[in-house]
Design a protein around this motif. Structure first.
Motif, PDB file in Angstrom:
ATOM      1  N   GLY A  36      87.348  51.815  78.679  1.00  0.00           N
ATOM      2  CA  GLY A  36      87.010  50.633  77.897  1.00  0.00           C
ATOM      3  C   GLY A  36      88.067  49.571  77.798  1.00  0.00           C
ATOM      4  N   LEU A  37      89.089  49.601  78.619  1.00  0.00           N
ATOM      5  CA  LEU A  37      90.136  48.577  78.565  1.00  0.00           C
ATOM      6  C   LEU A  37      89.702  47.331  79.333  1.00  0.00           C
ATOM      7  CD1 LEU A  37      93.244  50.841  79.270  1.00  0.00           C
ATOM      8  CD2 LEU A  37      92.493  49.959  77.040  1.00  0.00           C
ATOM      9  N   TYR A  38      90.254  46.188  78.949  1.00  0.00           N
ATOM     10  CA  TYR A  38      90.002  44.976  79.711  1.00  0.00           C
ATOM     11  C   TYR A  38      90.327  45.221  81.188  1.00  0.00           C
ATOM     12  CZ  TYR A  38      89.701  42.209  75.385  1.00  0.00           C
ATOM     13  OH  TYR A  38      89.332  41.693  74.173  1.00  0.00           O
ATOM     14  N   GLY A  39      89.484  44.679  82.048  1.00  0.00           N
ATOM     15  CA  GLY A  39      89.674  44.833  83.479  1.00  0.00           C
ATOM     16  C   GLY A  39      88.929  46.002  84.074  1.00  0.00           C
ATOM     17  N   THR A  40      88.382  46.877  83.217  1.00  0.00           N
ATOM     18  CA  THR A  40      87.647  48.042  83.713  1.00  0.00           C
ATOM     19  C   THR A  40      86.279  47.616  84.250  1.00  0.00           C
ATOM     20  OG1 THR A  40      88.740  49.463  82.097  1.00  0.00           O
ATOM     21  CG2 THR A  40      86.733  50.310  83.115  1.00  0.00           C
ATOM     22  N   THR A  41      85.864  48.243  85.328  1.00  0.00           N
ATOM     23  CA  THR A  41      84.552  47.976  85.912  1.00  0.00           C
ATOM     24  C   THR A  41      83.566  49.050  85.484  1.00  0.00           C
ATOM     25  OG1 THR A  41      85.448  46.818  87.847  1.00  0.00           O
ATOM     26  CG2 THR A  41      83.244  47.773  88.069  1.00  0.00           C
ATOM     27  N   ALA A  42      82.396  48.622  85.036  1.00  0.00           N
ATOM     28  CA  ALA A  42      81.330  49.542  84.634  1.00  0.00           C
ATOM     29  C   ALA A  42      80.268  49.595  85.722  1.00  0.00           C
ATOM     30  CB  ALA A  42      80.706  49.074  83.324  1.00  0.00           C
ATOM     31  N   TYR A  43      79.738  50.785  85.941  1.00  0.00           N
ATOM     32  CA  TYR A  43      78.641  50.966  86.893  1.00  0.00           C
ATOM     33  C   TYR A  43      77.381  51.391  86.159  1.00  0.00           C
ATOM     34  CZ  TYR A  43      81.365  50.371  91.130  1.00  0.00           C
ATOM     35  OH  TYR A  43      82.108  49.829  92.143  1.00  0.00           O
ATOM     36  N   GLN A  44      76.276  50.754  86.534  1.00  0.00           N
ATOM     37  CA  GLN A  44      74.978  51.081  85.977  1.00  0.00           C
ATOM     38  C   GLN A  44      73.996  51.381  87.103  1.00  0.00           C
ATOM     39  OE1 GLN A  44      73.765  47.933  83.255  1.00  0.00           O
ATOM     40  NE2 GLN A  44      74.908  48.992  81.659  1.00  0.00           N
ATOM     41  N   VAL A  45      73.091  52.303  86.833  1.00  0.00           N
ATOM     42  CA  VAL A  45      72.050  52.618  87.814  1.00  0.00           C
ATOM     43  C   VAL A  45      71.225  51.360  88.072  1.00  0.00           C
ATOM     44  CG1 VAL A  45      69.965  53.958  88.243  1.00  0.00           C
ATOM     45  CG2 VAL A  45      71.932  55.032  87.120  1.00  0.00           C
ATOM     46  N   ARG A  46      71.083  51.008  89.321  1.00  0.00           N
ATOM     47  CA  ARG A  46      70.284  49.830  89.696  1.00  0.00           C
ATOM     48  C   ARG A  46      68.822  50.235  89.773  1.00  0.00           C
ATOM     49  NH1 ARG A  46      70.981  46.267  95.284  1.00  0.00           N
ATOM     50  NH2 ARG A  46      69.771  44.436  94.578  1.00  0.00           N
ATOM     51  N   VAL A  47      68.076  49.942  88.739  1.00  0.00           N
ATOM     52  CA  VAL A  47      66.705  50.430  88.605  1.00  0.00           C
ATOM     53  C   VAL A  47      65.812  49.943  89.736  1.00  0.00           C
ATOM     54  CG1 VAL A  47      64.656  50.386  87.121  1.00  0.00           C
ATOM     55  CG2 VAL A  47      66.921  50.699  86.106  1.00  0.00           C
ATOM     56  N   SER A  48      65.996  48.700  90.177  1.00  0.00           N
ATOM     57  CA  SER A  48      65.123  48.155  91.224  1.00  0.00           C
ATOM     58  C   SER A  48      65.191  48.969  92.509  1.00  0.00           C
ATOM     59  CB  SER A  48      65.485  46.693  91.514  1.00  0.00           C
ATOM     60  OG  SER A  48      66.768  46.591  92.110  1.00  0.00           O
ATOM     61  N   SER A  49      66.341  49.564  92.789  1.00  0.00           N
ATOM     62  CA  SER A  49      66.482  50.314  94.045  1.00  0.00           C
ATOM     63  C   SER A  49      65.755  51.655  93.999  1.00  0.00           C
ATOM     64  CB  SER A  49      67.966  50.543  94.361  1.00  0.00           C
ATOM     65  OG  SER A  49      68.553  51.448  93.452  1.00  0.00           O
ATOM     66  N   TYR A  50      65.329  52.063  92.806  1.00  0.00           N
ATOM     67  CA  TYR A  50      64.584  53.321  92.654  1.00  0.00           C
ATOM     68  C   TYR A  50      63.110  53.085  92.324  1.00  0.00           C
ATOM     69  CZ  TYR A  50      69.086  55.733  92.565  1.00  0.00           C
ATOM     70  OH  TYR A  50      70.330  56.228  92.893  1.00  0.00           O
ATOM     71  N   ARG A  51      62.645  51.880  92.518  1.00  0.00           N
ATOM     72  CA  ARG A  51      61.274  51.566  92.100  1.00  0.00           C
ATOM     73  C   ARG A  51      60.239  52.435  92.816  1.00  0.00           C
ATOM     74  NH1 ARG A  51      63.442  47.022  94.576  1.00  0.00           N
ATOM     75  NH2 ARG A  51      62.577  46.424  96.601  1.00  0.00           N
ATOM     76  N   ASN A  52      60.418  52.689  94.105  1.00  0.00           N
ATOM     77  CA  ASN A  52      59.445  53.519  94.832  1.00  0.00           C
ATOM     78  C   ASN A  52      59.457  54.950  94.304  1.00  0.00           C
ATOM     79  OD1 ASN A  52      58.688  51.344  96.425  1.00  0.00           O
ATOM     80  ND2 ASN A  52      60.096  51.868  98.082  1.00  0.00           N
ATOM     81  N   TRP A  53      60.648  55.475  94.019  1.00  0.00           N
ATOM     82  CA  TRP A  53      60.760  56.825  93.464  1.00  0.00           C
ATOM     83  C   TRP A  53      60.108  56.894  92.096  1.00  0.00           C
ATOM     84  CZ3 TRP A  53      63.514  58.686  89.122  1.00  0.00           C
ATOM     85  CH2 TRP A  53      63.611  60.079  89.034  1.00  0.00           C
ATOM     86  N   ILE A  54      60.351  55.890  91.252  1.00  0.00           N
ATOM     87  CA  ILE A  54      59.777  55.863  89.898  1.00  0.00           C
ATOM     88  C   ILE A  54      58.263  55.783  89.957  1.00  0.00           C
ATOM     89  CG2 ILE A  54      59.593  54.498  87.772  1.00  0.00           C
ATOM     90  CD1 ILE A  54      62.549  53.629  88.299  1.00  0.00           C
ATOM     91  N   PHE A  55      57.745  54.804  90.684  1.00  0.00           N
ATOM     92  CA  PHE A  55      56.291  54.633  90.729  1.00  0.00           C
ATOM     93  C   PHE A  55      55.609  55.809  91.421  1.00  0.00           C
ATOM     94  CE2 PHE A  55      57.299  49.858  90.646  1.00  0.00           C
ATOM     95  CZ  PHE A  55      57.161  49.817  89.265  1.00  0.00           C
ATOM     96  N   GLY A  56      56.308  56.442  92.359  1.00  0.00           N
ATOM     97  CA  GLY A  56      55.738  57.599  93.026  1.00  0.00           C
ATOM     98  C   GLY A  56      55.512  58.752  92.069  1.00  0.00           C
ATOM     99  N   ILE A  57      56.469  58.990  91.179  1.00  0.00           N
ATOM    100  CA  ILE A  57      56.318  60.074  90.202  1.00  0.00           C
ATOM    101  C   ILE A  57      55.271  59.713  89.150  1.00  0.00           C
ATOM    102  CG2 ILE A  57      57.493  61.316  88.335  1.00  0.00           C
ATOM    103  CD1 ILE A  57      59.994  61.293  90.065  1.00  0.00           C
ATOM    104  N   LEU A  58      55.278  58.470  88.706  1.00  0.00           N
ATOM    105  CA  LEU A  58      54.308  58.054  87.681  1.00  0.00           C
ATOM    106  C   LEU A  58      52.870  58.136  88.196  1.00  0.00           C
ATOM    107  CD1 LEU A  58      56.817  57.187  86.101  1.00  0.00           C
ATOM    108  CD2 LEU A  58      55.622  55.075  85.508  1.00  0.00           C
ATOM    109  N   SER A  59      52.692  58.020  89.491  1.00  0.00           N
ATOM    110  CA  SER A  59      51.327  58.027  90.053  1.00  0.00           C
ATOM    111  C   SER A  59      50.835  59.402  90.429  1.00  0.00           C
ATOM    112  CB  SER A  59      51.291  57.122  91.302  1.00  0.00           C
ATOM    113  OG  SER A  59      52.116  57.644  92.327  1.00  0.00           O
ATOM    114  N   GLN A  60      51.690  60.435  90.271  1.00  0.00           N
ATOM    115  CA  GLN A  60      51.278  61.792  90.629  1.00  0.00           C
ATOM    116  C   GLN A  60      50.196  62.318  89.694  1.00  0.00           C
ATOM    117  OE1 GLN A  60      54.795  64.260  90.777  1.00  0.00           O
ATOM    118  NE2 GLN A  60      55.671  63.145  92.493  1.00  0.00           N
TER     119      GLN A  60
END
Length: 262
Positions: A238-262
């Motif tokens: 949490g110090l200034y200059g630190t880089t945070a990484y977050q899951v990029r949801v758009s890149s998993y859209r096919n995986w997400i919609f595939g499971i939701l449609s099962q």
């Protein structure tokens, strides 16, 4: 396995994810009285995001054991977990990665897919799900991020002891890169920062990162990890200059919609 489980909790509690704030802005400006309806608290710590009345999207590392049959508390009502779907490319770090030089662990975190879907046994009432962002133009956009983790500031870093307060905070940042499965932003010092600049920290894992377009919120990211250097025993998040990484949801859209449609 039990030892690895404990080490994983220690690592992600200390080096994973909290709303860390600017040191020159009153902390209460980051505090929210009410959480957005789509933000769901996970059973132990961290968050999930309601993307469908019966489905919660989260980071896989917030799932500490088999959650099937367990319950999530939402608005004082219990919702039983019907199924859990971790991405096939998710893995837990080995014990060797959780000590010494952080470089191998950073490579490991970047390579895995830290995402999971949780199916509830019944639809959530009185909560409005959020749509996921499906475009690939996240770079340069301003995001708002939510979490109940530990707090702190960019000079001293995050204070792990504050995590038990479970205070709801939010912050803003600008996405600097959209790489494969990750969104990244840096916690800038005040001279280059947004009015409510911040980053996630311990206990914020899975928290929603959203953009607003024409008054409508869209889910773009899930808080996951901080880029760290040096020895794990001396790292301060949490110090200034630190880089945070977050899951990029758009890149998993096919995986997400595939499971939701099962």
């Amino acid at each position: 396995m039990k030892v690895l489980f404990i080490l994983s909790i220690i690592f992600f509690s200390t080096y994973g994810n909290a709303v860390v704030k600017r040191h020159d802005v009153p902390p209460e400006k980051y505090v929210l009285e009410k959480a957005p309806g789509y933000l769901i608290d996970m059973p132990h710590e961290g968050h999930g995001v309601l993307i469908n009345a019966q489905w919660v999207l989260t980071v896989a590392h917030t799932i500490f054991y088999d959650y099937v049959g367990k319950s999530i508390e939402i608005d004082s009502k219990s919702y039983q977990i019907k199924s859990v779907h971790k991405h096939a490319d998710y893995a837990e770090p080995s014990k060797a990665l959780l000590k010494g030089d952080l470089a191998p662990l950073m490579t490991f975190l970047y390579a895995r897919s830290d995402i999971a879907l949780i199916e509830l046994s019944s639809p959530v009432s009185n909560r409005k799900p959020i749509d996921i962002y499906t475009n690939d133009d996240e770079k340069g956009q301003r995001v708002t991020v939510f979490g109940r983790g530990a707090t702190g500031n960019g000079i001293t870093g995050e204070n792990i002891e504050s995590k038990s307060l479970r205070e709801l905070n939010h912050f803003e940042n600008i996405i600097e890169s959209a790489e494969a499965h990750w969104l990244a932003f840096k916690f800038d010092e005040p001279v280059n920062a947004l009015p409510l600049e911040g980053m996630h920290g311990s206990g914020d894992s899975g928290g929603a990162s959203v953009i607003i377009q024409q008054g409508v919120p869209y889910l773009v990211g899930l808080s996951s990890w901080q880029l760290a250097h040096g020895d794990i025993s001396t790292f301060q998040g949490g110090l200034y200059g630190t880089t945070a990484y977050q899951v990029r949801v758009s890149s998993y859209r096919n995986w997400i919609f595939g499971i939701l449609s099962q």
